[in-house]
Design an enzyme around this catalytic site. Structure first.
Site, PDB file in Angstrom:
ATOM      1  CG  HIS A   1      -2.034   0.988   1.117  1.00 26.36           C
ATOM      2  ND1 HIS A   1      -3.293   0.775   1.603  1.00 26.36           N
ATOM      3  CD2 HIS A   1      -2.080   2.222   0.547  1.00 26.36           C
ATOM      4  CE1 HIS A   1      -4.057   1.815   1.348  1.00 26.36           C
ATOM      5  NE2 HIS A   1      -3.337   2.718   0.723  1.00 26.36           N
TER       6      HIS A   1
ATOM      7  CG  ASN B   1      -4.765   7.497  -5.039  1.00 28.02           C
ATOM      8  OD1 ASN B   1      -3.724   6.857  -5.130  1.00 28.02           O
ATOM      9  ND2 ASN B   1      -5.050   8.224  -3.975  1.00 28.02           N
TER      10      ASN B   1
ATOM     11  CG  ASP C   1      -2.319   5.080   3.264  1.00 33.05           C
ATOM     12  OD1 ASP C   1      -2.142   5.295   2.041  1.00 33.05           O
ATOM     13  OD2 ASP C   1      -3.299   5.534   3.888  1.00 33.05           O
TER      14      ASP C   1
ATOM     15  N   GLY D   1      -2.769  12.412   4.493  1.00 39.46           N
ATOM     16  CA  GLY D   1      -1.690  11.466   4.224  1.00 39.46           C
ATOM     17  C   GLY D   1      -0.337  11.874   4.771  1.00 39.46           C
TER      18      GLY D   1
END
Lengths: 454, 314
Positions: free
Chosen positions: A62, A96, A333, A352
């Site tokens: 991820h 994305n 992430d 993020g």
């Protein structure tokens, strides 16, 4: 091609259960031998690994490498260097980007760029066109182009019928479906965990139920369709509870956790003083010794991510889920954003944080150094478990004679201070700046070559 | 006398001594406001910028007049007319203002925490004139000032705040100041706008969704406007239902002590949260709040500038 001997390390291979002091011989990019007392081959290089852990190259399924379209934040090469510095040999890029990875052409572009990256960069494809959640992406041609998973990460398909069909269709290609679990109706424009701190700070709440509703939906659809669904970056106690119950019944559902969710809490957004006095006091006493505690103001945007940092009870439930095996995968992430994007009002900042260079360390601290989880069980969540989810059949995620020499060597006990400027990333949105950390990679090998060494 | 702060960002972090210092200083300024010559030279040569990224008329006017009465130069900078609309960041806008040697930046902003963010890099004094749903410290101060002037004290009083608490920065500033100064605070309104979590803010706070219970024993009732603009899905079925459940009507007013004072930060919705005759009645201190707001804002600017209360005697 010359040989490399990793000598005298504690070799931990969760896939085979191996955990002993041993030597590892690498030859021609492959693992040639694993046993104690291997003699140095003529002309071979030796890496002393005494006191170090030698394990299969870590896999992070991820990461956001921002290419194409947002390369001021990161690109495939800088992202891969972060991965190598963090001990990772394989990463999976989220789709994305801009444009999103919803077509074979974009997959090919990334694969072309990945050829010259220092680690193996895999691609996940979008479930829906433009990640808009409205119609299926060309999943068949994405599969043919070589994506290893499907996800609309960053977004979440709200229409349950569409999600059902996406899962059914993906099954044909043996591709795991991964989901960013967020109900838009419940979350609306929430920017932090809904609770006492959001109330005091006057920030819009992102309730835990906004994640749990979709986790429950995914459990039902995994049962209905038989397609494995992997819930990404789970943050709440309720999600862990739902997953635990479903996995007990054998539902093909899995979940991952990120170090920020099991290290920090929403108290961090109220500023360092509130955090260290409350939810951070255990970390302070366990890891900082006499060192100064880092300080940051309230509303610091380096603590803004999606899903958000949650309560201390949620943090504990995530740790418990990792310990009891409910959560099988660890991931970062890794979500780089530039300083000017983050240096704005909290509401306006993008979600993020970066994570590749600190995630192994933070996982060791929360799980290994606290004695909650054995090293092999911890490393399984970074090696064999993600390899199985992604159906990587080339021997990655394990140490196998004849398999690719993707190997990570780390010192579990070395203490260091995190400096956000000391990074291979284009971005520095790192909430752990100034933290006293324990454990660090010392070499990362991809196909027998050093992807990184200090 | 206790004031060493460079900025006024919130009331949560202010001690009772600091709050009292502002209130005492404001009292001196209110006396000055009653003179024929209302201007003092305390901020002569200083520049005050009203940076209003979210529209507001009454707060801006109050700050503007406060600065003018202290002899400062005042610039009004609103989002409509500014480069913020053209995509300039708040940080760059403020750096530009500081290049003009602004000494004070009065910030009204829709994002909670914007003044805290600004204070991290601004050289000027930052005054929070309302940030998102976080705080509106000068409104909280003027409310507490008004209560103290009318009732002679804060400690031990029962103050009921009625209406939209969830999205209200006024409520939060009032809560912190009142609780710190020893009042008992009752929060009352529809359950969608008055969540129980507020009781965890301070032991002196209680939440009730029953108006009769909320008004019982109240010395002060502070009515808050229903903020339609901050609600995403209506938190109650209709304005009519709100008025019938939570509106302050003459019959409900009759159950209250004759000493009770009725407050409202404005603008008021007559016939919704408050009946007209109550808004205009003898127990209403709504216009007094406006007058006191000026004195409180003068006190805040004066103290941030390093002023000492004794200097005002002259």
């Amino acid at each position: 091609m010359s040989a490399l001997l990793l000598r005298g390390g504690r070799v931990v291979d969760p896939a085979s259960g191996l955990d002993q002091v041993s030597d590892v011989l690498i030859h021609d990019g492959k693992i040639a031998e694993i046993r104690p007392g291997i003699l140095t081959p003529p002309g071979g290089e030796i890496l002393e690994a005494a006191g170090r852990i030698v394990c299969p190259g870590l896999i992070d399924l991820h990461v956001h490498f921002r290419e194409p379209g947002q390369t001021k934040k990161e690109d495939i090469h800088t992202g891969a260097r972060c991965a190598a510095r963090g001990g990772f040999t394989t990463v999976v890029c989220m789709p994305n980007t801009s444009p999103s990875i919803d077509n074979a052409g974009t997959v090919a572009l990334i694969q072309e760029r990945a050829k010259s990256a220092v680690v193996r960069v895999e691609v996940s494809g979008a479930l829906t066109r433009s990640i808009a959640g409205e119609e299926l992406a060309p999943i068949g041609s994405l599969a043919k182009a070589g994506v290893v998973a499907l996800t609309d990460d960053g977004h979440c398909i709200q229409n349950n019928e569409l999600m059902r069909r996406a899962c059914e269709y993906a099954r044909m290609f043996r591709l795991p479906v991964m989901d960013h679990c967020q109900d838009y109706g419940l979350v609306t424009d929430g920017v932090m965990h809904e609770g006492l701190h959001s109330t005091v700070l006057g920030l819009r709440g992102w309730p835990a139920s906004g994640e749990e509703v979709i986790v429950a939906r995914n459990i039902l659809l995994a049962e209905l369709t038989g397609t494995p669904i992997h819930c990404q970056h789970l943050s709440s106690a309720g999600s862990v509870r739902l997953l635990r119950e479903a996995r007990t019944r054998g539902v093909p559902i899995s979940g991952e956790a990120c170090p920020h969710h099991f290290t920090l809490t929403d108290a961090a957004i109220a500023g360092s003083e509130v955090f260290w006095k409350g939810d951070g006091s255990g970390i302070a006493s366990e890891f900082f010794g006499g060192h100064a505690l880092p300080s940051w103001p309230a509303y610091h945007t380096h603590f803004k991510m999606n899903p958000p940092l949650r309560s201390a009870a949620d943090r504990e439930a995530i740790l418990q889920g990792l310990v009891d095996g409910t959560l099988t995968i660890l991931a970062s992430d890794h979500a780089p954003h530039t300083q000017s994007e983050k240096e704005v009002e909290f509401d306006d900042a993008p979600f993020g944080i970066v994570g590749l260079e600190t995630e192994l360390t933070l996982s060791l601290m929360a799980l290994h150094h606290t004695g909650r989880l054995g090293l092999s069980a911890l490393l399984a969540k970074y090696t064999v478990n993600p390899a199985r989810l992604l159906n990587l059949s080339d021997g990655r995620g394990e140490l196998k004679v004849g398999g690719p020499a993707d190997v990570t060597v780390f010192d579990p006990d070395v203490e260091w201070t995190c400096d956000r400027a000391d990074t291979a990333s284009r971005s520095q949105n790192n909430p752990f700046h100034g933290w006293r950390l324990r454990g660090k990679p010392t070499a990362t090998l991809v196909g027998g070559q050093f992807a990184w060494r200090p | 006398m206790s004031w060493t702060r460079r900025h006024l960002l919130d009331l949560q972090s202010l001690s009772a001594a600091e709050l009292t210092t502002v209130l005492d200083t404001a009292r001196a300024f209110r006396a000055i406001g009653e003179r024929s010559i209302k201007k003092v030279p305390a901020l002569r040569g200083k520049t005050v910028v009203n940076l209003f990224v979210e529209p507001s008329t009454r707060t801006r006017i109050s700050f503007e007049l406060a600065a003018l009465r202290l002899s400062a130069d005042v610039i009004n900078f609103t989002a409509e007319s500014s480069s913020l609309k053209k995509g300039e960041s708040l940080k760059d806008t403020v750096r530009n203002l500081e290049a003009l040697n602004a000494d004070f930046i009065i910030l009204r902003h829709g994002a909670s925490g914007a003044p805290q963010f600004l204070s991290q890099f601004a050289h000027a004094h930052v005054v929070n004139a309302g940030d998102g749903a976080h705080e509106h410290p000068t409104q909280g101060l003027l409310d507490v000032f008004t209560i103290r002037e009318r009732r002679g004290r804060i400690e031990g009083l029962n103050v009921t705040i009625l209406g939209d608490i969830l999205y209200s920065r006024v409520a939060r500033s009032n809560i912190w100041a009142l609780a710190t100064l020893g009042a008992n605070v009752t929060l009352c309104g529809p359950s969608t706008l008055v969540p129980k979590v507020f009781e965890s803010l301070h032991p002196r706070i209680r939440v009730t969704w029953d108006l009769e219970e909320g008004l019982r024993g109240a010395d002060v009732v502070n009515l808050l406007r229903i903020q339609h603009e901050r609600q995403r899905i209506s938190a109650f079925p209709s304005v009519g239902e709100y008025a019938s459940l939570f509106g302050l009507t003459p019959s409900r007013m009759a159950t209250l002590s004759p000493d009770v004072i009725i407050m409202h930060p404005g603008p008021i919705n007559r016939g919704v949260e408050i009946a007209s005759e109550i808004a205009d009645g003898v127990q209403s201190v709504i216009l007094e709040q406006v007058t006191n707001g000026l004195a409180v804002r003068m006190a805040v600017l004066f103290l941030l500038n390093g002023g000492r209360q004794g200097e005002l005697a002259a």
